[in-house]
Design a protein around this motif. Structure first.
Motif, PDB file in Angstrom:
ATOM      1  N   GLY A 177       0.708  -1.076   0.132  1.00 31.97           N
ATOM      2  CA  GLY A 177       0.105   0.129  -0.157  1.00 31.97           C
ATOM      3  C   GLY A 177       0.971   1.333   0.120  1.00 31.97           C
ATOM      4  N   GLU A 178       1.893   1.200   0.752  1.00 35.19           N
ATOM      5  CA  GLU A 178       2.813   2.237   0.638  1.00 35.19           C
ATOM      6  C   GLU A 178       3.566   2.715  -0.722  1.00 35.19           C
ATOM      7  N   GLN A 179       4.047   1.528  -1.315  1.00 32.27           N
ATOM      8  CA  GLN A 179       4.438   1.650  -2.398  1.00 32.27           C
ATOM      9  C   GLN A 179       3.358   2.274  -3.573  1.00 32.27           C
ATOM     10  N   GLN A 180       2.406   1.662  -3.402  1.00 32.72           N
ATOM     11  CA  GLN A 180       1.419   2.318  -4.401  1.00 32.72           C
ATOM     12  C   GLN A 180       0.968   3.437  -4.192  1.00 32.72           C
ATOM     13  N   ARG A 181       1.313   4.095  -2.905  1.00 33.24           N
ATOM     14  CA  ARG A 181       0.927   5.441  -2.705  1.00 33.24           C
ATOM     15  C   ARG A 181       2.315   6.287  -3.335  1.00 33.24           C
ATOM     16  N   VAL A 182       3.362   5.763  -3.337  1.00 28.94           N
ATOM     17  CA  VAL A 182       4.378   6.606  -3.977  1.00 28.94           C
ATOM     18  C   VAL A 182       4.331   6.520  -5.298  1.00 28.94           C
ATOM     19  N   ASN A 183       3.758   5.462  -5.965  1.00 31.58           N
ATOM     20  CA  ASN A 183       3.451   5.471  -7.388  1.00 31.58           C
ATOM     21  C   ASN A 183       2.398   6.687  -7.722  1.00 31.58           C
ATOM     22  N   ILE A 184       1.314   6.624  -7.034  1.00 34.25           N
ATOM     23  CA  ILE A 184       0.167   7.551  -7.107  1.00 34.25           C
ATOM     24  C   ILE A 184       0.679   9.064  -7.155  1.00 34.25           C
ATOM     25  N   ALA A 185       1.600   9.359  -5.910  1.00 40.06           N
ATOM     26  CA  ALA A 185       2.203  10.589  -5.912  1.00 40.06           C
ATOM     27  C   ALA A 185       3.155  10.833  -7.223  1.00 40.06           C
ATOM     28  N   ARG A 186       3.883  10.140  -7.419  1.00 41.86           N
ATOM     29  CA  ARG A 186       4.555  10.443  -8.884  1.00 41.86           C
ATOM     30  C   ARG A 186       3.862  10.507 -10.171  1.00 41.86           C
ATOM     31  N   SER A 187       2.405  10.197 -10.055  1.00 41.86           N
ATOM     32  CA  SER A 187       1.568  10.397 -11.397  1.00 41.86           C
ATOM     33  C   SER A 187       0.757  11.769 -11.050  1.00 41.86           C
ATOM     34  N   PHE A 188       0.471  12.068 -10.077  1.00 42.55           N
ATOM     35  CA  PHE A 188      -0.463  13.244  -9.733  1.00 42.55           C
ATOM     36  C   PHE A 188       0.179  14.590  -9.380  1.00 42.55           C
TER      37      PHE A 188
END
Lengths: 173, 236
Positions: free
Chosen positions: B160-171
């Motif tokens: 879940g933490e990695q996914q939020r990093v991923n989302i942050a990169r894209s938004f």
């Protein structure tokens, strides 16, 4: 052109360095070839480059054989970038290195390529290195190009039988 | 956005068949004659069961898969670029400035700290370092990623933490076109709600999106319409 605008990083640092002169002299030499004669300026440029490739500048006068393989490779990188080339060839630059040393060198190369706006042609057998470093990929077999394209496209949806074989043979960890 | 604003994505007669040369040249047809148009402010959700070709379609739109036939035109700098025919440099440029992609998994570059990873898309677009850092910390806080993690590389983080990093990169920057491949798959309810808000505000600002969501709550919250991929199923 070879002297002014190109660099060539060999797989084995021994092929790219002169083992009888100091690490510092190896880094400075391309400047001499290009006609610089001011010793103080060349020494300063060498110190700057040793710092950029994260080497201890106090070891500027040590011979290459006294450095580890990863350090020798960084000396070779500095030697090939000090004169501000536009195109650098790299032949398996991290081939013989321990993975932790390899990761550090790849980071360094990525940063330098971005900051100096270099064009690089890199030869590698390692698909992970290709994915990390390259924008475009050329797959060769038996002296012929069999496939070219965007790196992630060639790795994730390879078209040629040989590319498919290569990608499907990578071991997962 | 008005119905008159130009289409952001035009998928025309797209076909994809995989040919496995090392398995007796087995062919796996996925879809054919697929057409899809997406306007600014629209979020089209790809529907259909597993294996129907949702991810294959999305990857073909991103230029990650090479379609067998047809084209994918993406509005970039006021003109259409056909991703399936553009030169690699051009595709990279479209991805850098126009076309964002949030995958389920974070593909991390070893040893780069989280904050740096999130700042990268801004730095690549010429935003200065202080401004990029400010926006990255703002977004990571909004996504409730503990501050103690920011200077660490995300390799050891939870899913879940990695996914939020991923989302942050894209938004972190406003991509005019966003592809979302299960961006909320491993998030808890509170974090899903935060991501839904990010998606909605990007839509309100005119982003065009294509998404795959298995979570029905998220899908109902963000979808402006559903697109059943199975209607273009190619015969085996």
């Amino acid at each position: 052109m070879q002297r002014e605008e190109w660099g060539f990083v060999h797989q084995n640092p021994r092929d790219g360095l002169r083992m009888r002169v100091s690490g510092g002299a190896n880094v400075a030499e391309p400047l001499m070839y290009l006609g610089q004669r001011h010793y103080g300026k060349m020494r300063q440029a060498t110190i700057d480059w040793l710092e950029r490739v994260e080497l201890d500048t106090l070891r500027i006068d040590d011979k290459p054989r006294n450095f580890s393989g990863g350090m020798q490779q960084r000396i070779q990188v500095a030697r090939n970038l000090i004169h501000g080339p536009r195109l650098v060839f790299m032949d398996e630059p991290t081939g013989g290195l321990d993975v932790s040393v390899q990761a550090r060198l790849l980071d360094l190369l990525r940063e330098l390529v971005r900051d100096l706006n270099l064009a690089v042609i890199i030869v590698t057998h390692d698909m992970a290195v290709a994915r990390l470093m390259a924008d475009r990929l050329i797959v060769m077999k038996g002296g012929h190009v069999v496939e070219t394209g965007l790196t992630d496209q060639v790795l994730d949806d390879p078209q040629h039988p040989y590319s498919q074989l290569l990608v499907s043979s990578v071991l997962q960890i | 956005m008005s119905a008159l604003s130009p289409l952001s994505i035009v998928v025309e007669d797209l076909a994809k068949t995989f040919v496995l040369h090392n398995a007796d040249s087995a062919t796996i047809p996925v879809f054919h004659n697929l057409r899809l148009e997406v306007r600014p402010g629209e979020c089209v959700v790809l529907a259909g069961e597993s294996g129907v070709g949702k991810s294959t379609l999305m990857r073909s739109i991103y230029g990650n898969y090479l379609p067998t036939d047809g084209g994918v035109r993406v509005m970039h700098d006021g003109a259409y670029v056909d991703i399936t025919r553009a030169a690699p440099h051009e595709v990279l440029e479209v991805r850098r400035r126009t076309l964002g992609y949030v995958s389920q998994f974070l593909r991390v570059i070893p040893r780069i700290p989280t904050l740096q990873l999130v700042m990268e898309p801004l730095l690549e677009n010429g935003v200065d370092c202080d401004e990029a850092r400010r926006r990255a910390t703002e977004l990571l806080s909004a996504l409730r990623l503990p501050e103690a993690h920011w200077e660490l590389p995300p390799a050891t983080f939870s899913g879940g933490e990695q996914q939020r990093v991923n989302i942050a990169r894209s938004f972190i920057r406003k991509y005019p076109v966003l592809l979302l491949d299960e961006p909320t798959a491993s998030l808890d309810a509170e974090n899903r709600a935060i991501v839904v808000q990010l998606i909605k505000s990007a839509l309100a600002e005119g982003a065009a999106m294509i998404g795959i969501f298995h979570d029905e709550d998220v899908r109902d919250a963000v979808a402006t319409r559903l697109f059943p991929v199975s209607q273009f199923k190619a015969a085996a």
